[in-house]
Design an enzyme around this catalytic site. Structure first.
Site, short mmCIF file in Angstrom:
data_model
loop_
_atom_site.label_atom_id
_atom_site.label_comp_id
_atom_site.label_asym_id
_atom_site.label_seq_id
_atom_site.Cartn_x
_atom_site.Cartn_y
_atom_site.Cartn_z
CG ASP A 220 -7.17 7.16 9.51
OD1 ASP A 220 -7.16 7.16 10.75
OD2 ASP A 220 -6.96 8.19 8.82
CD GLU B 129 -7.51 10.29 12.06
OE1 GLU B 129 -8.02 10.46 10.92
OE2 GLU B 129 -6.76 9.32 12.32
CG HIS C 207 -2.18 -0.86 0.87
ND1 HIS C 207 -2.08 -2.22 0.73
CD2 HIS C 207 -3.47 -0.56 0.62
CE1 HIS C 207 -3.27 -2.72 0.44
NE2 HIS C 207 -4.14 -1.72 0.36
C1 LIG Z 1 -5.86 3.31 2.33
C2 LIG Z 1 -4.64 3.65 3.15
C3 LIG Z 1 -4.78 4.23 4.38
C4 LIG Z 1 -3.65 4.55 5.13
N1 LIG Z 1 -3.83 5.11 6.36
C5 LIG Z 1 -2.76 5.40 7.12
C6 LIG Z 1 -2.92 5.95 8.42
O1 LIG Z 1 -4.02 6.21 8.88
N2 LIG Z 1 -1.80 6.20 9.14
C7 LIG Z 1 -0.55 5.90 8.67
O2 LIG Z 1 0.41 6.10 9.40
N3 LIG Z 1 -0.37 5.41 7.45
C8 LIG Z 1 -1.44 5.16 6.66
N4 LIG Z 1 -1.26 4.65 5.40
C9 LIG Z 1 0.11 4.48 4.90
C10 LIG Z 1 0.66 3.13 5.30
O3 LIG Z 1 0.85 3.06 6.69
C11 LIG Z 1 2.03 2.86 4.65
O4 LIG Z 1 1.99 3.03 3.28
C12 LIG Z 1 2.51 1.45 5.01
O5 LIG Z 1 3.88 1.35 4.73
C13 LIG Z 1 1.73 0.42 4.21
O6 LIG Z 1 1.90 -0.86 4.75
P1 LIG Z 1 2.08 -2.08 3.74
O7 LIG Z 1 2.00 -3.33 4.53
O8 LIG Z 1 1.16 -1.97 2.59
O9 LIG Z 1 3.58 -1.81 3.29
P2 LIG Z 1 4.26 -1.92 1.85
O10 LIG Z 1 3.64 -0.93 0.93
O11 LIG Z 1 4.26 -3.32 1.42
O12 LIG Z 1 5.74 -1.44 2.20
C14 LIG Z 1 5.98 -0.10 2.54
C15 LIG Z 1 7.47 0.11 2.83
O13 LIG Z 1 7.81 -0.62 4.00
C16 LIG Z 1 8.81 -1.59 3.70
N5 LIG Z 1 8.43 -2.80 4.44
C17 LIG Z 1 7.29 -3.53 4.31
N6 LIG Z 1 7.31 -4.56 5.14
C18 LIG Z 1 8.49 -4.48 5.82
C19 LIG Z 1 9.10 -5.30 6.80
N7 LIG Z 1 8.52 -6.40 7.27
N8 LIG Z 1 10.32 -4.93 7.27
C20 LIG Z 1 10.95 -3.82 6.82
N9 LIG Z 1 10.41 -3.02 5.87
C21 LIG Z 1 9.19 -3.35 5.38
C22 LIG Z 1 8.72 -1.82 2.21
O14 LIG Z 1 9.92 -2.31 1.65
C23 LIG Z 1 8.38 -0.42 1.73
O15 LIG Z 1 9.54 0.36 1.67
C24 LIG Z 1 -2.36 4.31 4.62
C25 LIG Z 1 -2.22 3.75 3.36
C26 LIG Z 1 -3.34 3.42 2.62
C27 LIG Z 1 -3.18 2.85 1.25
#
Ligand SMILES: Cc1cc2nc3c(=O)[nH]c(=O)nc-3n(C[C@H](O)[C@H](O)[C@H](O)COP(=O)(O)OP(=O)(O)OC[C@H]3O[C@@H](n4cnc5c(N)ncnc54)[C@H](O)[C@@H]3O)c2cc1C
Length: 489
Positions: free
Chosen positions: A164, A274, A105
């Protein structure tokens, strides 16, 4: 008896299942599909599987942003932590780049890696059962926060802070910070981690905490994946409420809205605060709504509207107040996300802008950004957020905050058709201009969005924390293979 089947049978099994098996050629430094009965140049035995098929590679070359596409050479679906150790070690020896991917994400290719290895963490999602009197839970990095919430709520417990949206991985949000409406009370998600289990860029499996490999612990939390792959985390738990009272309080003036938000977090009246900004009929972003939530027993008292709303200057005739179960509150975005998916808008490009404003200038700076904003810049299903945090609760060095006791998160969660590349480029440039404005005012960015950034920007972004991050990178990822998609090193 060996725990694992012999390597050849694993590989034959993969081939029989139609999965390509890859080998790495150390001379050409490239990966190649290898028939399962030929030598494999040292690919380790795996409990899980390695994929090079079109579906796996193109999925790993995309993310929620749908803007950046970098194709890896292979995708690991680990069957165990040992698989992550083995493959990171393998890549470390050969200088092959690696990126862990949780739920994908990120919006700007952060978890993508051209020609390297993507490690999907989804299979590492175990949640350790809670015992009597537990005050923390051990979870696999691939667990989603929705699963963590469900598993702990059975015991009347909950992590203190949620994003969120709940369908994000624990490893993914701990690598960025994890901010939400409870942050003013409890800090970010990274501030509520007691211990991490990680695989360093050299392929070493380590536990780290404030007392053990502290430098590593502090380099991994909000460290954007630059020093280690998180494979597990121990997260603090607090008592959960059964129901919450949810308030939507409308305002027609930005400054009053911001001041009342500040009052609420100063007084700690609510468990969650928020705020959103919505366009009026003429398309100007001049509608302001505080979203606040009071937790009921056993985590809080029975909410008393008169006490909670005392002195606030919202329009009482437009206030909406509802009592809902706690999990429904946490998962409040689920119906909207289902509708966005149904309408095809989840597949739109998301050039998100996420900034952190110094609180003393929040109304001025947000006002300037909002004056320039049109509904077209936000797009269908897009959202504008503005809400306060409390600096003294935010203790993780790499989660960079403005030097202000009450910073504000300002986010423009844009959506635009992915094939309109001119619009995407324009919005990315607008993100950069907004960042420059905020930086000049003493703000920073929350690095989950899509702001064009070079290495000098990152150095400035990390500021006084840069030397320690750079030193940890040298120690724990000496060949610099981890997470190139962030563009930091
Ligand atoms: C709909 C939506 C709502 C959101 N709401 C919020 C919110 O309310 N608050 C907030 O803080 N953020 C929010 N986000 C942002 C979100 O927290 C970050 O984008 C987060 O990194 C996504 O998690 P993911 O599992 O999809 O990570 P990915 O997109 O898979 O990875 C993100 C980054 O983290 C690294 N990474 C992933 N897993 C690991 C691991 N195990 N060890 C080390 N590095 C790792 C990846 O290499 C990459 O650089 C939101 C995003 C979306 C799409």
């Amino acid at each position: 008896m060996s725990r694992r089947p012999p390597r050849r049978s694993v590989l034959r099994g993969l081939a029989a299942a139609g999965t390509a098996v890859i080998g790495f050629d150390p001379f050409t430094r490239s990966w190649a599909v290898t028939p399962s009965d030929r030598p494999l140049h040292g690919i380790p035995e795996l409990d899980g599987t390695l994929h090079t098929d079109e579906a796996a590679l193109s999925a790993a070359a995309d993310d929620f942003g749908h803007i950046v596409h970098r194709r890896p050479a292979a995708v690991l679906r680990p069957g165990s932590v040992a698989d992550v150790v083995a493959m990171v070690r393998f890549c470390h020896r050969r200088g092959i780049p690696v990126a862990p991917r949780g739920q994908g994400h990120a919006t700007n290719g952060q978890a993508q890696v051209a020609g390297g290895l993507v490690v999907e963490t989804t299979p590492l999602a175990a949640i350790q059962p809670l015992g009597p009197g537990s005050s923390s839970v051990r979870v696999g990095a691939g667990a989603k926060w929705s699963d963590v919430a469900k598993a702990t709520l059975v015991h009347g417990l909950t992590p203190p802070v949620f994003t969120d949206y709940l369908e994000l991985s624990v490893g993914g949000t701990l690598s960025v910070g994890g901010l939400g409406g409870q942050t003013h009370r409890h800090g970010a998600q990274v501030d509520n981690v007691l211990e991490l289990e990680v695989v360093t860029g050299a392929g070493e499996l380590l536990r780290c905490s404030p007392d053990r490999h502290r430098d590593l612990f502090l380099a991994v939390l909000a460290g954007l994946g630059q020093c280690a792959v998180v494979v597990g985390a121990t997260v603090r738990l607090v008592r959960a409420p059964e129901t919450v009272r949810h308030y939507l309080l409308p305002y027609d003036d930005l400054r009053t809205f911001v001041e009342d938000q500040r009052l609420l977090v100063r007084d700690r009246r609510f468990s969650y605060v928020e705020g959103q900004i919505v366009p009026d009929a003429a398309g100007a972003f001049r509608g302001y709504v505080i979203e606040a939530v009071a937790y009921g027993p056993p985590a809080g008292d029975v909410p008393d509207d008169a006490v909670l709303l005392r002195g606030l200057r919202h329009d009482p005739s437009g206030a909406e107040i509802t009592d809902i179960p706690y999990y429904d509150f946490l998962d409040r975005l689920a119906p909207a996300v289902a509708a966005l998916k149904e309408a095809g808008l989840w597949a739109y490009a998301h050039p998100w802008l996420n900034l952190l404003l110094p609180g003393r200038k929040a109304a001025d700076v947000a006002g300037r950004l909002l004056d320039a904003l049109t509904p077209g810049d936000v797009g269908p299903g897009g959202v504008v957020l503005l809400y306060p945090l409390v600096r003294e609760r935010l203790r993780t060095p790499l989660l960079r905050m403005p030097d202000d006791p009450v910073p504000y998160l300002f986010a423009v969660l844009r959506s635009t058709p992915p094939d309109d590349t001119a619009a995407v480029r324009r919005l990315l440039a607008a993100n950069r201009s907004a960042y420059d404005l905020v930086r000049a005012a003493g703000g920073t960015r929350y690095p989950v969005g899509s702001v064009p950034f070079d290495q000098a920007d990152w150095r400035r972004h990390f500021g006084s924390a840069w030397p320690r991050l750079a030193a940890a990178r040298k120690t724990y990822d000496p060949r610099g293979i981890l997470v190139p998609g962030q563009g930091i090193f």
